[in-house]
Design a protein around this motif. Structure first.
Motif, mmCIF file in Angstrom:
data_model
loop_
_atom_site.group_PDB
_atom_site.id
_atom_site.type_symbol
_atom_site.label_atom_id
_atom_site.label_comp_id
_atom_site.label_asym_id
_atom_site.label_seq_id
_atom_site.Cartn_x
_atom_site.Cartn_y
_atom_site.Cartn_z
ATOM 1 N N THR A 43 -119.881 -11.970 24.044
ATOM 2 C CA THR A 43 -121.118 -11.956 24.814
ATOM 3 C C THR A 43 -120.795 -12.371 26.243
ATOM 4 O O THR A 43 -120.157 -13.394 26.474
ATOM 5 C CB THR A 43 -122.153 -12.935 24.233
ATOM 6 O OG1 THR A 43 -122.405 -12.578 22.879
ATOM 7 C CG2 THR A 43 -123.451 -12.907 25.022
ATOM 8 N N HIS A 84 -128.587 -11.320 32.520
ATOM 9 C CA HIS A 84 -128.219 -10.258 31.589
ATOM 10 C C HIS A 84 -127.333 -10.821 30.481
ATOM 11 O O HIS A 84 -126.453 -11.639 30.744
ATOM 12 C CB HIS A 84 -127.443 -9.140 32.314
ATOM 13 C CG HIS A 84 -128.230 -8.438 33.354
ATOM 14 N ND1 HIS A 84 -128.809 -7.219 33.144
ATOM 15 C CD2 HIS A 84 -128.549 -8.793 34.638
ATOM 16 C CE1 HIS A 84 -129.438 -6.841 34.235
ATOM 17 N NE2 HIS A 84 -129.296 -7.783 35.164
ATOM 18 N N HIS A 85 -127.592 -10.382 29.258
ATOM 19 C CA HIS A 85 -126.765 -10.662 28.079
ATOM 20 C C HIS A 85 -126.150 -9.342 27.661
ATOM 21 O O HIS A 85 -126.882 -8.413 27.312
ATOM 22 C CB HIS A 85 -127.647 -11.146 26.934
ATOM 23 C CG HIS A 85 -127.522 -12.575 26.609
ATOM 24 N ND1 HIS A 85 -127.865 -13.061 25.384
ATOM 25 C CD2 HIS A 85 -127.113 -13.635 27.331
ATOM 26 C CE1 HIS A 85 -127.682 -14.366 25.366
ATOM 27 N NE2 HIS A 85 -127.231 -14.733 26.544
ATOM 28 N N ILE A 86 -124.843 -9.234 27.648
ATOM 29 C CA ILE A 86 -124.179 -8.011 27.196
ATOM 30 C C ILE A 86 -123.259 -8.397 26.047
ATOM 31 O O ILE A 86 -122.368 -9.231 26.221
ATOM 32 C CB ILE A 86 -123.376 -7.340 28.327
ATOM 33 C CG1 ILE A 86 -124.316 -7.034 29.508
ATOM 34 C CG2 ILE A 86 -122.693 -6.074 27.823
ATOM 35 C CD1 ILE A 86 -123.594 -6.591 30.764
ATOM 36 N N ARG A 124 -123.283 -1.659 21.404
ATOM 37 C CA ARG A 124 -123.323 -2.515 22.588
ATOM 38 C C ARG A 124 -124.777 -2.881 22.849
ATOM 39 O O ARG A 124 -125.644 -2.009 22.869
ATOM 40 C CB ARG A 124 -122.737 -1.758 23.773
ATOM 41 C CG ARG A 124 -122.730 -2.545 25.036
ATOM 42 C CD ARG A 124 -122.175 -1.681 26.160
ATOM 43 N NE ARG A 124 -122.146 -2.461 27.364
ATOM 44 C CZ ARG A 124 -121.166 -2.435 28.236
ATOM 45 N NH1 ARG A 124 -120.138 -1.653 28.035
ATOM 46 N NH2 ARG A 124 -121.216 -3.163 29.313
ATOM 47 N N GLU A 125 -125.046 -4.149 23.029
ATOM 48 C CA GLU A 125 -126.401 -4.611 23.296
ATOM 49 C C GLU A 125 -126.471 -5.152 24.710
ATOM 50 O O GLU A 125 -125.613 -5.937 25.124
ATOM 51 C CB GLU A 125 -126.792 -5.733 22.315
ATOM 52 C CG GLU A 125 -126.837 -5.310 20.877
ATOM 53 C CD GLU A 125 -127.086 -6.496 19.939
ATOM 54 O OE1 GLU A 125 -127.198 -7.642 20.424
ATOM 55 O OE2 GLU A 125 -127.156 -6.260 18.746
ATOM 56 N N HIS A 126 -127.487 -4.734 25.419
ATOM 57 C CA HIS A 126 -127.700 -5.244 26.775
ATOM 58 C C HIS A 126 -129.159 -5.653 26.878
ATOM 59 O O HIS A 126 -130.055 -4.837 26.716
ATOM 60 C CB HIS A 126 -127.368 -4.159 27.809
ATOM 61 C CG HIS A 126 -127.593 -4.619 29.216
ATOM 62 N ND1 HIS A 126 -127.526 -3.755 30.267
ATOM 63 C CD2 HIS A 126 -127.893 -5.817 29.753
ATOM 64 C CE1 HIS A 126 -127.767 -4.404 31.403
ATOM 65 N NE2 HIS A 126 -127.992 -5.663 31.095
ATOM 66 N N LYS A 127 -129.376 -6.932 27.118
ATOM 67 C CA LYS A 127 -130.746 -7.454 27.231
ATOM 68 C C LYS A 127 -130.869 -8.236 28.526
ATOM 69 O O LYS A 127 -129.953 -8.961 28.918
ATOM 70 C CB LYS A 127 -131.070 -8.394 26.067
ATOM 71 C CG LYS A 127 -131.085 -7.735 24.727
ATOM 72 C CD LYS A 127 -131.395 -8.767 23.647
ATOM 73 C CE LYS A 127 -131.310 -8.153 22.283
ATOM 74 N NZ LYS A 127 -131.461 -9.144 21.225
#
Length: 161
Positions: free
Chosen positions: A114, A125-127, A152-155
């Motif tokens: 992360t 941003h959290h990637i 891949r998660e991007h929040k």
């Protein structure tokens, strides 16, 4: 003069034949030797699982002073145990008889990272990105029905104050 005498009990004489052997005893006379052995190995699996969970989840020692916290601690342990048994059961149904410790060791090499960063607009941003799974990882994921472990998660989780 005092004489000392002793007599070996009959049960001790019978048991001397088993000296050096591992003996599992039960009071249940309806169980076969195979059933007794299966129950015993189940008990050792449960003990090993809880030992692993306590270590991995940091569930010991227990320093809780309030009953609700102790109950919560036990609930998490039992919930984790059910998850562990479910994973083993699903794999067994697919012909994979590995133990939890082996599964855990195999999957421990698949990492997920992360990265947190703040952009010029002060948005945080959290990637999250998974590493490339190896053949052993993919085998377990496929048997468990785990889809897209590389997702891949991007929040955007908020704004810096």
């Amino acid at each position: 003069m005092t004489d000392i005498s002793y007599e070996k009990k009959e049960t001790r004489k019978k048991r001397s034949v088993l000296t050096g052997c591992y003996v599992i005893e039960t009071s249940d006379e309806d169980l076969s030797a195979e059933e007794i052995w299966r129950l015993y190995t189940t008990l050792t699996k449960i003990e090993a699982a809880f030992q692993s969970l306590k270590s991995d989840l940091g569930m010991r020692p227990v320093y809780h002073q309030l009953a609700d916290r102790t109950k919560g601690h036990l609930f998490i342990g039992v919930l984790a145990y059910h998850l562990l048994i479910s994973i083993e059961h699903q794999l067994r149904n697919k012909g994979d008889h590995r133990s939890w410790s082996t599964i855990k060791k195999q999957l421990s090499t698949h990492q997920r990272s992360t990265v947190m960063l703040t952009d010029e607009d002060d948005q945080i941003h959290h990637i999250r990105v998974s590493g490339m799974p190896e053949t052993g990882h993919n085998d377990i994921y496929k048997k468990l029905g785990v889809k897209d472990p590389l997702k891949r998660e991007h929040k955007i989780i908020g704004k810096r104050l």
